[in-house]
Design a protein around this motif. Structure first.
Motif, short mmCIF file in Angstrom:
data_model
loop_
_atom_site.label_atom_id
_atom_site.label_comp_id
_atom_site.label_asym_id
_atom_site.label_seq_id
_atom_site.Cartn_x
_atom_site.Cartn_y
_atom_site.Cartn_z
N SER A 93 11.13 40.62 54.36
CA SER A 93 11.32 42.09 53.99
C SER A 93 12.09 42.24 52.63
CB SER A 93 12.01 42.81 55.20
OG SER A 93 13.38 42.67 55.64
N ALA A 94 11.66 42.99 51.86
CA ALA A 94 12.41 43.34 50.54
C ALA A 94 13.97 43.21 50.69
CB ALA A 94 12.08 44.57 49.85
N SER A 95 14.65 44.01 51.62
CA SER A 95 15.92 43.87 51.90
C SER A 95 16.71 42.56 51.83
CB SER A 95 16.33 44.73 53.02
OG SER A 95 15.79 44.01 54.26
N MET A 96 15.82 41.61 52.22
CA MET A 96 16.42 40.29 52.36
C MET A 96 16.62 39.87 50.78
SD MET A 96 17.00 38.99 55.42
CE MET A 96 16.60 37.45 55.15
N GLY A 97 16.26 40.57 49.77
CA GLY A 97 16.70 39.93 48.42
C GLY A 97 17.49 40.65 47.93
N TYR A 98 18.37 41.37 48.43
CA TYR A 98 19.33 42.09 48.09
C TYR A 98 20.72 41.22 48.00
CZ TYR A 98 23.55 45.06 47.69
OH TYR A 98 24.68 45.61 47.23
N THR A 99 21.27 41.47 46.46
CA THR A 99 22.66 40.68 46.19
C THR A 99 23.32 41.61 45.48
OG1 THR A 99 23.82 38.78 45.72
CG2 THR A 99 21.75 39.31 44.71
N PHE A 100 24.79 41.70 45.56
CA PHE A 100 25.57 42.66 44.75
C PHE A 100 26.13 42.02 43.45
CE2 PHE A 100 30.01 44.25 43.97
CZ PHE A 100 29.68 45.41 43.13
N ARG A 101 26.26 40.65 43.57
CA ARG A 101 26.79 39.88 42.24
C ARG A 101 25.85 38.41 42.32
NH1 ARG A 101 30.65 35.68 43.54
NH2 ARG A 101 31.04 35.69 45.68
N GLN A 102 26.00 37.80 41.25
CA GLN A 102 25.11 36.56 41.09
C GLN A 102 25.46 35.62 41.89
OE1 GLN A 102 22.39 36.71 38.80
NE2 GLN A 102 23.29 38.80 38.87
#
Length: 299
Positions: A93-102
Protein backbone atom coordinates in the motif's frame (compact mmCIF):
# COMPACT_ATOMS: atom_id res chain seq x y z
CA UNK A 1 32.27 2.78 6.69
CA UNK A 2 31.61 1.00 10.03
CA UNK A 3 34.39 -0.94 11.73
CA UNK A 4 32.00 -3.48 13.27
CA UNK A 5 29.56 -5.70 11.40
CA UNK A 6 27.02 -5.02 14.16
CA UNK A 7 26.74 -1.41 13.00
CA UNK A 8 24.96 -2.64 9.89
CA UNK A 9 21.98 -3.35 12.15
CA UNK A 10 21.46 0.43 12.23
CA UNK A 11 18.99 1.55 9.50
CA UNK A 12 20.94 4.79 9.06
CA UNK A 13 24.02 2.78 8.14
CA UNK A 14 22.34 0.18 5.95
CA UNK A 15 20.66 2.86 3.81
CA UNK A 16 24.12 3.66 2.44
CA UNK A 17 24.31 0.16 0.96
CA UNK A 18 22.53 0.17 -2.40
CA UNK A 19 22.29 -3.55 -3.23
CA UNK A 20 19.59 -5.55 -1.45
CA UNK A 21 21.64 -8.75 -1.39
CA UNK A 22 24.44 -6.94 0.42
CA UNK A 23 21.98 -5.30 2.81
CA UNK A 24 20.61 -8.73 3.73
CA UNK A 25 24.05 -10.25 4.18
CA UNK A 26 25.41 -7.36 6.25
CA UNK A 27 22.33 -7.30 8.51
CA UNK A 28 22.56 -11.05 9.17
CA UNK A 29 26.33 -10.97 9.72
CA UNK A 30 25.96 -8.08 12.15
CA UNK A 31 23.17 -9.88 13.94
CA UNK A 32 25.07 -13.16 14.28
CA UNK A 33 28.16 -11.31 15.50
CA UNK A 34 26.08 -9.66 18.23
CA UNK A 35 24.31 -12.92 19.03
CA UNK A 36 27.63 -14.69 19.55
CA UNK A 37 28.81 -12.02 22.01
CA UNK A 38 25.51 -11.68 23.88
CA UNK A 39 23.69 -13.67 26.58
CA UNK A 40 21.98 -15.44 23.66
CA UNK A 41 25.26 -17.23 22.87
CA UNK A 42 24.39 -20.82 21.99
CA UNK A 43 20.95 -19.72 20.78
CA UNK A 44 22.02 -20.00 17.14
CA UNK A 45 23.13 -23.58 17.70
CA UNK A 46 19.80 -24.46 19.27
CA UNK A 47 17.99 -22.60 16.51
CA UNK A 48 19.61 -24.50 13.68
CA UNK A 49 20.06 -28.05 14.89
CA UNK A 50 18.57 -28.69 18.33
CA UNK A 51 15.57 -28.35 20.54
CA UNK A 52 15.32 -28.26 24.31
CA UNK A 53 15.16 -31.63 26.05
CA UNK A 54 11.68 -32.35 27.41
CA UNK A 55 10.12 -35.13 29.44
CA UNK A 56 9.62 -38.21 27.30
CA UNK A 57 12.73 -37.68 25.17
CA UNK A 58 15.33 -40.44 25.26
CA UNK A 59 18.25 -39.25 27.45
CA UNK A 60 20.57 -41.03 25.01
CA UNK A 61 19.70 -38.31 22.45
CA UNK A 62 21.08 -35.48 24.61
CA UNK A 63 23.90 -33.64 22.87
CA UNK A 64 26.53 -33.32 25.59
CA UNK A 65 28.74 -31.03 23.52
CA UNK A 66 25.92 -28.49 23.38
CA UNK A 67 25.34 -28.96 27.12
CA UNK A 68 29.01 -28.16 27.75
CA UNK A 69 28.64 -24.88 25.81
CA UNK A 70 25.23 -23.76 27.07
CA UNK A 71 24.72 -25.56 30.42
CA UNK A 72 21.30 -26.62 29.08
CA UNK A 73 20.02 -29.95 27.81
CA UNK A 74 19.24 -30.21 24.09
CA UNK A 75 18.50 -33.11 21.81
CA UNK A 76 19.30 -33.33 18.13
CA UNK A 77 16.30 -32.58 15.98
CA UNK A 78 15.06 -35.16 13.54
CA UNK A 79 15.15 -34.03 9.91
CA UNK A 80 11.37 -33.48 9.87
CA UNK A 81 11.66 -31.16 12.87
CA UNK A 82 14.28 -28.92 11.34
CA UNK A 83 12.25 -28.09 8.25
CA UNK A 84 10.00 -25.06 8.33
CA UNK A 85 8.30 -23.45 5.38
CA UNK A 86 8.31 -19.68 5.67
CA UNK A 87 6.22 -17.17 3.74
CA UNK A 88 7.01 -13.46 3.67
CA UNK A 89 3.92 -11.27 3.15
CA UNK A 90 4.69 -7.72 2.04
CA UNK A 91 2.20 -4.83 2.21
CA UNK A 92 2.36 -2.80 -1.04
CA UNK A 93 0.00 0.00 0.00
CA UNK A 94 1.06 3.60 -0.70
CA UNK A 95 1.23 4.43 3.01
CA UNK A 96 4.22 2.09 3.32
CA UNK A 97 6.23 4.59 1.26
CA UNK A 98 5.88 7.37 3.83
CA UNK A 99 8.90 8.89 5.54
CA UNK A 100 9.22 12.22 7.35
CA UNK A 101 12.95 12.70 6.80
CA UNK A 102 15.64 11.26 4.56
CA UNK A 103 15.86 7.73 5.94
CA UNK A 104 14.58 4.28 5.08
CA UNK A 105 10.82 4.50 4.65
CA UNK A 106 8.53 1.84 6.07
CA UNK A 107 8.60 -0.17 2.87
CA UNK A 108 12.39 -0.07 2.50
CA UNK A 109 12.80 -1.00 6.17
CA UNK A 110 10.42 -3.95 5.69
CA UNK A 111 12.21 -5.04 2.52
CA UNK A 112 15.53 -5.10 4.39
CA UNK A 113 14.03 -7.22 7.17
CA UNK A 114 12.36 -9.61 4.72
CA UNK A 115 15.60 -9.98 2.76
CA UNK A 116 17.57 -10.70 5.94
CA UNK A 117 15.03 -13.31 7.08
CA UNK A 118 15.12 -14.95 3.65
CA UNK A 119 18.92 -14.99 3.83
CA UNK A 120 18.79 -16.65 7.26
CA UNK A 121 16.24 -19.26 6.23
CA UNK A 122 17.91 -20.26 2.96
CA UNK A 123 21.26 -20.65 4.71
CA UNK A 124 19.55 -22.89 7.27
CA UNK A 125 18.08 -24.89 4.35
CA UNK A 126 14.53 -23.83 5.23
CA UNK A 127 12.09 -23.20 2.38
CA UNK A 128 10.93 -19.59 2.12
CA UNK A 129 8.57 -17.87 -0.30
CA UNK A 130 7.01 -14.46 -0.85
CA UNK A 131 3.55 -12.97 -1.32
CA UNK A 132 2.81 -9.31 -1.97
CA UNK A 133 -0.57 -7.74 -1.27
CA UNK A 134 -2.62 -4.55 -1.41
CA UNK A 135 -6.33 -5.14 -2.12
CA UNK A 136 -5.44 -8.65 -3.28
CA UNK A 137 -2.48 -11.02 -3.58
CA UNK A 138 -0.33 -9.62 -6.39
CA UNK A 139 2.74 -11.82 -6.67
CA UNK A 140 3.44 -15.21 -5.18
CA UNK A 141 6.72 -17.10 -5.09
CA UNK A 142 6.35 -20.65 -3.67
CA UNK A 143 8.67 -21.61 -0.79
CA UNK A 144 11.91 -23.33 -1.78
CA UNK A 145 15.19 -23.88 0.05
CA UNK A 146 17.66 -23.99 -2.85
CA UNK A 147 20.26 -21.23 -3.10
CA UNK A 148 18.84 -19.90 -6.38
CA UNK A 149 15.62 -19.11 -4.49
CA UNK A 150 17.38 -16.35 -2.58
CA UNK A 151 18.44 -14.56 -5.75
CA UNK A 152 14.95 -14.90 -7.22
CA UNK A 153 13.27 -13.68 -4.04
CA UNK A 154 15.62 -10.73 -3.57
CA UNK A 155 15.20 -9.81 -7.23
CA UNK A 156 11.44 -9.71 -6.80
CA UNK A 157 11.69 -7.68 -3.58
CA UNK A 158 14.01 -5.13 -5.19
CA UNK A 159 11.50 -4.47 -7.99
CA UNK A 160 8.57 -3.76 -5.67
CA UNK A 161 7.16 -0.33 -4.91
CA UNK A 162 4.31 0.73 -2.59
CA UNK A 163 1.32 2.13 -4.48
CA UNK A 164 -2.46 2.16 -4.16
CA UNK A 165 -4.75 1.13 -1.37
CA UNK A 166 -4.89 -1.99 0.77
CA UNK A 167 -7.42 -4.51 2.01
CA UNK A 168 -5.56 -6.42 4.69
CA UNK A 169 -8.42 -8.74 5.67
CA UNK A 170 -9.26 -9.91 2.15
CA UNK A 171 -5.59 -10.37 1.29
CA UNK A 172 -4.96 -12.58 4.33
CA UNK A 173 -8.02 -14.69 3.47
CA UNK A 174 -6.69 -15.17 -0.06
CA UNK A 175 -3.24 -16.02 1.25
CA UNK A 176 -4.65 -18.63 3.63
CA UNK A 177 -6.67 -20.14 0.79
CA UNK A 178 -3.61 -20.47 -1.44
CA UNK A 179 -1.54 -22.49 1.03
CA UNK A 180 -2.31 -26.13 1.65
CA UNK A 181 0.28 -26.81 4.33
CA UNK A 182 1.28 -25.13 7.55
CA UNK A 183 3.66 -22.17 7.17
CA UNK A 184 5.38 -19.60 9.31
CA UNK A 185 3.72 -16.43 7.98
CA UNK A 186 5.87 -13.32 8.43
CA UNK A 187 3.74 -10.24 7.71
CA UNK A 188 5.20 -6.77 7.14
CA UNK A 189 2.64 -3.96 7.26
CA UNK A 190 1.86 -0.59 8.82
CA UNK A 191 -1.65 -1.97 9.46
CA UNK A 192 -3.34 1.26 8.34
CA UNK A 193 -6.53 -0.59 7.55
CA UNK A 194 -9.86 -1.33 9.19
CA UNK A 195 -9.11 -2.95 12.62
CA UNK A 196 -11.97 -5.44 12.32
CA UNK A 197 -10.77 -6.54 8.89
CA UNK A 198 -7.23 -6.93 10.20
CA UNK A 199 -8.45 -9.16 13.00
CA UNK A 200 -10.62 -11.19 10.63
CA UNK A 201 -7.70 -11.73 8.26
CA UNK A 202 -5.45 -12.89 11.07
CA UNK A 203 -8.13 -15.32 12.24
CA UNK A 204 -8.19 -16.88 8.79
CA UNK A 205 -4.46 -17.48 8.92
CA UNK A 206 -4.66 -19.10 12.35
CA UNK A 207 -7.66 -21.21 11.37
CA UNK A 208 -5.54 -22.45 8.47
CA UNK A 209 -3.07 -23.79 11.03
CA UNK A 210 -0.35 -21.26 10.28
CA UNK A 211 2.09 -19.73 12.73
CA UNK A 212 2.15 -15.96 12.37
CA UNK A 213 4.63 -13.20 13.18
CA UNK A 214 3.13 -9.76 12.63
CA UNK A 215 5.80 -7.10 12.09
CA UNK A 216 3.98 -3.81 12.62
CA UNK A 217 6.24 -1.28 10.91
CA UNK A 218 5.70 2.46 11.40
CA UNK A 219 7.80 5.46 10.49
CA UNK A 220 9.83 7.01 13.30
CA UNK A 221 7.76 10.21 12.94
CA UNK A 222 4.54 8.21 13.31
CA UNK A 223 5.60 7.09 16.78
CA UNK A 224 7.22 10.34 17.97
CA UNK A 225 5.06 13.00 16.24
CA UNK A 226 7.89 15.56 15.86
CA UNK A 227 5.80 18.09 13.94
CA UNK A 228 5.61 21.78 14.87
CA UNK A 229 2.97 24.46 14.41
CA UNK A 230 0.16 24.17 11.86
CA UNK A 231 0.90 20.96 9.95
CA UNK A 232 -0.86 19.52 6.93
CA UNK A 233 -1.46 15.77 7.16
CA UNK A 234 -2.09 13.98 3.85
CA UNK A 235 -3.43 10.45 3.49
CA UNK A 236 -1.17 8.87 0.81
CA UNK A 237 -3.86 6.43 -0.27
CA UNK A 238 -6.85 8.78 -0.53
CA UNK A 239 -5.04 12.16 -0.91
CA UNK A 240 -7.35 13.61 1.75
CA UNK A 241 -5.67 16.35 3.78
CA UNK A 242 -6.16 17.91 7.19
CA UNK A 243 -4.42 20.85 8.85
CA UNK A 244 -3.78 20.28 12.56
CA UNK A 245 -2.15 22.18 15.43
CA UNK A 246 0.77 19.82 16.05
CA UNK A 247 1.52 20.96 19.60
CA UNK A 248 -2.11 20.69 20.68
CA UNK A 249 -2.64 17.39 18.87
CA UNK A 250 0.50 15.57 20.03
CA UNK A 251 -0.68 14.33 23.50
CA UNK A 252 -3.94 12.89 22.16
CA UNK A 253 -2.19 11.38 19.15
CA UNK A 254 0.48 9.65 21.21
CA UNK A 255 -2.13 8.30 23.62
CA UNK A 256 -4.21 6.98 20.70
CA UNK A 257 -1.11 5.32 19.23
CA UNK A 258 -0.31 3.66 22.55
CA UNK A 259 -3.88 2.37 22.85
CA UNK A 260 -3.87 1.12 19.24
CA UNK A 261 -0.66 -0.84 19.71
CA UNK A 262 -1.86 -2.30 23.02
CA UNK A 263 -5.11 -3.43 21.38
CA UNK A 264 -3.26 -5.04 18.48
CA UNK A 265 -0.91 -6.80 20.90
CA UNK A 266 -3.83 -8.08 23.00
CA UNK A 267 -5.76 -9.32 19.95
CA UNK A 268 -2.64 -11.04 18.61
CA UNK A 269 -1.99 -12.70 21.97
CA UNK A 270 -5.52 -14.13 22.03
CA UNK A 271 -4.95 -15.64 18.59
CA UNK A 272 -1.51 -17.01 19.45
CA UNK A 273 0.23 -14.56 17.10
CA UNK A 274 3.58 -12.89 17.76
CA UNK A 275 3.10 -9.12 17.49
CA UNK A 276 6.30 -7.13 16.94
CA UNK A 277 5.92 -3.31 17.00
CA UNK A 278 8.76 -1.63 15.09
CA UNK A 279 9.64 1.77 13.71
CA UNK A 280 12.18 2.77 11.10
CA UNK A 281 14.73 3.99 13.68
CA UNK A 282 15.04 0.62 15.45
CA UNK A 283 17.98 -1.74 14.82
CA UNK A 284 17.09 -4.77 12.74
CA UNK A 285 18.16 -7.33 15.34
CA UNK A 286 14.96 -6.85 17.34
CA UNK A 287 12.91 -8.42 14.55
CA UNK A 288 15.48 -11.15 13.88
CA UNK A 289 15.43 -12.22 17.53
CA UNK A 290 11.63 -12.50 17.33
CA UNK A 291 12.01 -14.80 14.32
CA UNK A 292 14.53 -16.99 16.14
CA UNK A 293 12.29 -17.12 19.22
CA UNK A 294 9.33 -18.24 17.13
CA UNK A 295 11.47 -20.78 15.33
CA UNK A 296 12.74 -22.18 18.63
CA UNK A 297 9.21 -22.37 20.06
CA UNK A 298 8.24 -24.68 17.22
CA UNK A 299 11.00 -27.15 18.10
Amino acid sequence: MPNSAEQYLNPEVIRNVSRLDLRARFIVEGFLQGLHASPFHGFSVEFSEHRRYSQGDDPKDIDWLVYAKTDRYFVKKFEAETNISGMLLMDLSASMGYTFRQQLNKFEYSICLAAALAYLMIHQQDPVGLMTFDTNINASLPPRSRRSQLAELLGLLSRLSPTGTTDFGTSMKRAAGMLRHRHLMMIFSDLLSDPDQILEGLRYLKHGGHDVILFHVLDEAEVTFPFQGASMMIDPESDESLIVDALGTRPAYLEALKTWRKTLAADALKLGIDYVPLDTSLPFDRALVEYLSQRRARG
